[in-house]
Design a protein around this motif. Structure first.
Motif, mmCIF file in Angstrom:
data_model
loop_
_atom_site.group_PDB
_atom_site.id
_atom_site.type_symbol
_atom_site.label_atom_id
_atom_site.label_comp_id
_atom_site.label_asym_id
_atom_site.label_seq_id
_atom_site.Cartn_x
_atom_site.Cartn_y
_atom_site.Cartn_z
ATOM 1 N N ILE A 33 0.836 -1.175 0.000
ATOM 2 C CA ILE A 33 0.000 0.000 0.000
ATOM 3 C C ILE A 33 0.880 1.238 0.000
ATOM 4 N N VAL A 34 0.660 2.120 -0.968
ATOM 5 C CA VAL A 34 1.426 3.341 -1.159
ATOM 6 C C VAL A 34 2.913 3.062 -1.048
ATOM 7 N N PRO A 35 3.479 2.283 -1.964
ATOM 8 C CA PRO A 35 4.900 1.955 -1.880
ATOM 9 C C PRO A 35 5.770 3.115 -2.295
ATOM 10 N N THR A 36 7.002 3.095 -1.851
ATOM 11 C CA THR A 36 8.002 4.014 -2.341
ATOM 12 C C THR A 36 8.679 3.361 -3.515
ATOM 13 N N MET A 37 8.719 4.029 -4.659
ATOM 14 C CA MET A 37 9.179 3.378 -5.879
ATOM 15 C C MET A 37 10.147 4.256 -6.625
ATOM 16 N N LEU A 38 11.223 3.666 -7.078
ATOM 17 C CA LEU A 38 12.170 4.313 -7.960
ATOM 18 C C LEU A 38 12.229 3.502 -9.228
ATOM 19 N N HIS A 39 11.993 4.118 -10.373
ATOM 20 C CA HIS A 39 11.988 3.391 -11.640
ATOM 21 C C HIS A 39 12.794 4.179 -12.651
ATOM 22 N N THR A 40 13.763 3.533 -13.280
ATOM 23 C CA THR A 40 14.566 4.197 -14.285
ATOM 24 C C THR A 40 14.717 3.305 -15.496
ATOM 25 N N LEU A 51 22.621 -26.012 -2.461
ATOM 26 C CA LEU A 51 23.065 -24.888 -1.638
ATOM 27 C C LEU A 51 23.928 -23.931 -2.440
ATOM 28 N N HIS A 52 23.717 -22.642 -2.221
ATOM 29 C CA HIS A 52 24.505 -21.588 -2.850
ATOM 30 C C HIS A 52 24.971 -20.608 -1.776
ATOM 31 N N SER A 53 26.207 -20.142 -1.886
ATOM 32 C CA SER A 53 26.711 -19.091 -1.007
ATOM 33 C C SER A 53 26.310 -17.731 -1.568
ATOM 34 N N VAL A 54 25.829 -16.853 -0.697
ATOM 35 C CA VAL A 54 25.399 -15.516 -1.129
ATOM 36 C C VAL A 54 26.054 -14.464 -0.244
ATOM 37 N N THR A 55 26.515 -13.390 -0.846
ATOM 38 C CA THR A 55 27.040 -12.230 -0.130
ATOM 39 C C THR A 55 26.563 -10.984 -0.864
ATOM 40 N N GLY A 56 26.438 -9.889 -0.144
ATOM 41 C CA GLY A 56 26.017 -8.674 -0.813
ATOM 42 C C GLY A 56 25.974 -7.474 0.107
ATOM 43 N N SER A 57 25.826 -6.305 -0.506
ATOM 44 C CA SER A 57 25.632 -5.056 0.215
ATOM 45 C C SER A 57 24.583 -4.243 -0.520
ATOM 46 N N PHE A 58 23.885 -3.391 0.216
ATOM 47 C CA PHE A 58 22.783 -2.653 -0.391
ATOM 48 C C PHE A 58 22.590 -1.326 0.331
ATOM 49 N N GLU A 59 21.960 -0.408 -0.376
ATOM 50 C CA GLU A 59 21.577 0.867 0.211
ATOM 51 C C GLU A 59 20.340 1.376 -0.514
ATOM 52 N N TYR A 60 19.430 1.939 0.264
ATOM 53 C CA TYR A 60 18.214 2.509 -0.296
ATOM 54 C C TYR A 60 17.928 3.838 0.390
ATOM 55 N N THR A 61 17.613 4.868 -0.414
ATOM 56 C CA THR A 61 17.187 6.160 0.085
ATOM 57 C C THR A 61 15.942 6.576 -0.672
ATOM 58 N N ILE A 62 14.929 6.992 0.038
ATOM 59 C CA ILE A 62 13.670 7.353 -0.612
ATOM 60 C C ILE A 62 13.891 8.540 -1.556
ATOM 61 N N PRO A 63 13.401 8.459 -2.791
ATOM 62 C CA PRO A 63 13.502 9.607 -3.707
ATOM 63 C C PRO A 63 12.686 10.783 -3.175
ATOM 64 N N ASN A 64 13.162 11.994 -3.431
ATOM 65 C CA ASN A 64 12.474 13.173 -2.934
ATOM 66 C C ASN A 64 11.051 13.299 -3.430
ATOM 67 N N ASN A 65 10.777 12.801 -4.645
ATOM 68 C CA ASN A 65 9.435 12.935 -5.194
ATOM 69 C C ASN A 65 8.463 11.949 -4.602
ATOM 70 N N ASN A 66 8.938 11.073 -3.682
ATOM 71 C CA ASN A 66 8.032 10.130 -3.018
ATOM 72 C C ASN A 66 7.681 10.547 -1.599
ATOM 73 N N LEU A 67 8.200 11.695 -1.173
ATOM 74 C CA LEU A 67 7.879 12.170 0.172
ATOM 75 C C LEU A 67 6.504 12.816 0.196
ATOM 76 N N PHE A 123 0.942 11.470 2.306
ATOM 77 C CA PHE A 123 -0.340 10.987 2.810
ATOM 78 C C PHE A 123 -0.305 10.732 4.322
ATOM 79 N N GLY A 124 0.835 11.033 4.933
ATOM 80 C CA GLY A 124 0.965 10.816 6.364
ATOM 81 C C GLY A 124 1.204 9.375 6.750
ATOM 82 N N ILE A 125 1.631 8.565 5.797
ATOM 83 C CA ILE A 125 1.863 7.144 6.037
ATOM 84 C C ILE A 125 3.351 6.901 6.289
#
Length: 221
Positions: A13-20, A205-221, A173-175
């Motif tokens: 419901i009302v997700p934050t979305m970045l699409h390019t 079985l598979h070995s998995v490693t990773g790093s990630f970062e997410y910041t809400i786009p300004n147009n989704n505030l 929307f105050g969510i």
């Protein structure tokens, strides 16, 4: 192919979305995301997938569709942060990650998604990961008949998660929604697959490693 892959569609419901969409891709052309604000960099080692991948908002690939989603919701009395990183090209060329994570800074364990003999999910912990791929990236032929014998997506089994940054915010929307998150993970995930012409499905079985970062786009505030 013994089982058709069904791509998971996450509805929130009302997700934050970045699409390019951007502009020449091949299986080895992935950019370094470490200085970017929305990225997933991960490596998988195993018999069906053995490669490093990047999903980033700044990749410049022709006909590429990149979707990055962040959201916060409640699972009963437990608050959950959900993340989706997806990248697709025409045909069966796609890679996606679905994560449900704690909403705190610290070290956590992501649980095992349990499956039955046919690969159907029988138990799914609140905090987990799913890795989805098209056959360009994920293929296992256990009986040498030319068909892909994977029955499931790559599912978390025993993955350690570290969240180093976490923030929430409110949209127009105050969510309450996910404002920022940064972290890393390592451990094991598995496919359920046929490993021979007459054998019962087994775990790969598979070995998995990773790093990630997410910041809400300004147009989704």
């Amino acid at each position: 192919m013994k089982t058709n892959f069904i791509k998971i569609i996450l509805t929130v419901i009302v997700p934050t979305m970045l699409h390019t969409c951007s502009s020449s891709d091949d299986i080895t052309n992935d950019d370094d995301p470490q200085s970017q604000s929305n990225y997933m960099y991960y490596s998988i080692t195993g018999s069906a997938v053995n490669h490093s991948f990047t999903i980033s908002e700044f990749q410049e690939i022709e006909n590429d569709n990149i979707t990055i989603l962040g959201h916060v919701y409640n699972e009963g009395t437990t608050q959950v942060a959900s993340l989706v990183f997806a990248r697709s090209l025409p045909g069966d060329d796609f890679k996606e990650i679905y994560m449900t994570l704690p909403t705190n800074i610290g070290e956590f364990a992501l649980g095992e998604i349990e499956t039955g003999s046919t690969g159907n999910i029988t138990e799914e912990p609140i905090f987990n990961m799913k890795f989805l791929f098209g056959e360009l990236y994920a293929f296992y032929d256990g009986d040498n008949d030319g068909d892909n014998d994977l029955l499931t997506h790559l599912l978390s089994k025993n993955i350690s998660l570290t969240i180093t940054e976490y923030e929430e915010t409110y949209n127009d929307f105050g969510i309450l929604t996910l404002g920022h998150i940064k972290g890393s993970f390592e451990g094991q995930a598995y496919y359920k697959a046929y490993t021979g012409p007459t054998s019962e499905p087994e775990e790969l079985l598979h070995s998995v490693t990773g790093s990630f970062e997410y910041t809400i786009p300004n147009n989704n505030l």
